[in-house]
Design a protein around this motif. Structure first.
Motif: not given
Length: 260
Positions: A175, A205, A209, A220-221, A224, A232
């Motif tokens: 991503s 994305l 997800a 993850t967040k 990113l 996301y």
């Protein structure tokens, strides 16, 4: 009137269906047990890539070894070579015992030659692109070996490779590397270092997800790029709504088996 204030989904209905169908194709053909029980969400940090390196070749070699390991392809006869050593090659036929990936994967007959993989030297200063490129290459090798076309057929093979790389656990870096911003003045920007993405940012994305929906992942967040985090979150919401309304028995069974 209220409909005016509803946010649009991250991907449209047709894109969503292809991505979900492709995810289910991956589950069916690329070792669902390994995916559920051993696949990790790989993050661009020192926990996953702790090695110190002394040269371009050393970095490429160590990153490649990590990517192969996280993809569960330790038993695969893949070999990293320098760009100057890469020549056209015939893909050998492999036969595995028990499973395709993981510690139980064993070649039934030793390969008569290795699959050579190379790297883009321009990506040494963009390690997420290097990791994502390696993941995409391994995904392509897996698809070639299994020999089952993805939803949509042969013309969707590049997109399916990106999607499968996310399925292997590399969705964060896939991503993050769809598009590289040039920055204010373009200083230090090297377009030759960017990987060639086949899926768009929203599509990548969404696939990431979808993968994380079935995995334990709380970071993850954080990893990113900032502009991707809200997308996301939107993908997570869209996926949850889809699965809640789905009548697909395979998808629902997978949801019941998910870890975490």
């Amino acid at each position: 009137m209220l409909a005016l204030f509803k946010s649009a989904p991250l991907v449209d209905e047709q894109e969503q269906q292809w991505l979900i169908d492709t995810f289910m194709w991956a589950v069916e053909h690329f070792d669902s047990d390994y995916f559920l029980n051993q696949t990790q969400i790989i993050l661009p940090n020192s926990q996953f890539f702790p090695d110190s390196v002394s040269s371009i070749e050393d970095m490429a070699k160590k990153v490649f070894a990590r990517v192969v390991d996280y993809a569960g392809m330790q038993a695969w006869p893949v070999n990293l070579v320098s760009p100057s050593q890469l020549t056209p090659q015939v893909f050998p036929h492999f036969a595995f015992q028990d499973s395709l990936r993981g510690e139980s994967a064993t070649l039934m007959v030793p390969a008569n030659h290795l699959i050579n993989v190379s790297f883009n030297q321009n990506q040494i200063n963009q390690p997420q692109d290097l990791v994502a490129s390696f993941a995409g290459t391994l995904a392509t090798i897996l698809i070639h070996h299994v020999g089952v076309l993805p939803p949509g057929g042969k013309e969707f093979l590049p997109q399916a490779s990106d999607a499968l790389a996310c399925y292997l656990g590399f969705g964060v870096m896939m991503s993050n590397t769809v598009y590289q911003f040039k920055g204010g003045c373009g200083c230090g920007y090297n377009p030759y270092a960017n990987r060639q993405a086949a899926l768009t940012e929203p599509q990548t994305l969404f696939m990431h997800a979808l993968v994380t929906h079935f995995k334990t992942d709380n970071q993850t967040k954080k990893y990113l790029k900032p502009h991707l985090r809200s997308q996301y979150k939107k993908a997570q919401k869209q996926i949850k709504a889809f699965i809640n309304d789905s009548a697909n028995p395979l998808l629902l069974a997978l949801d019941e088996q998910k870890v975490g």
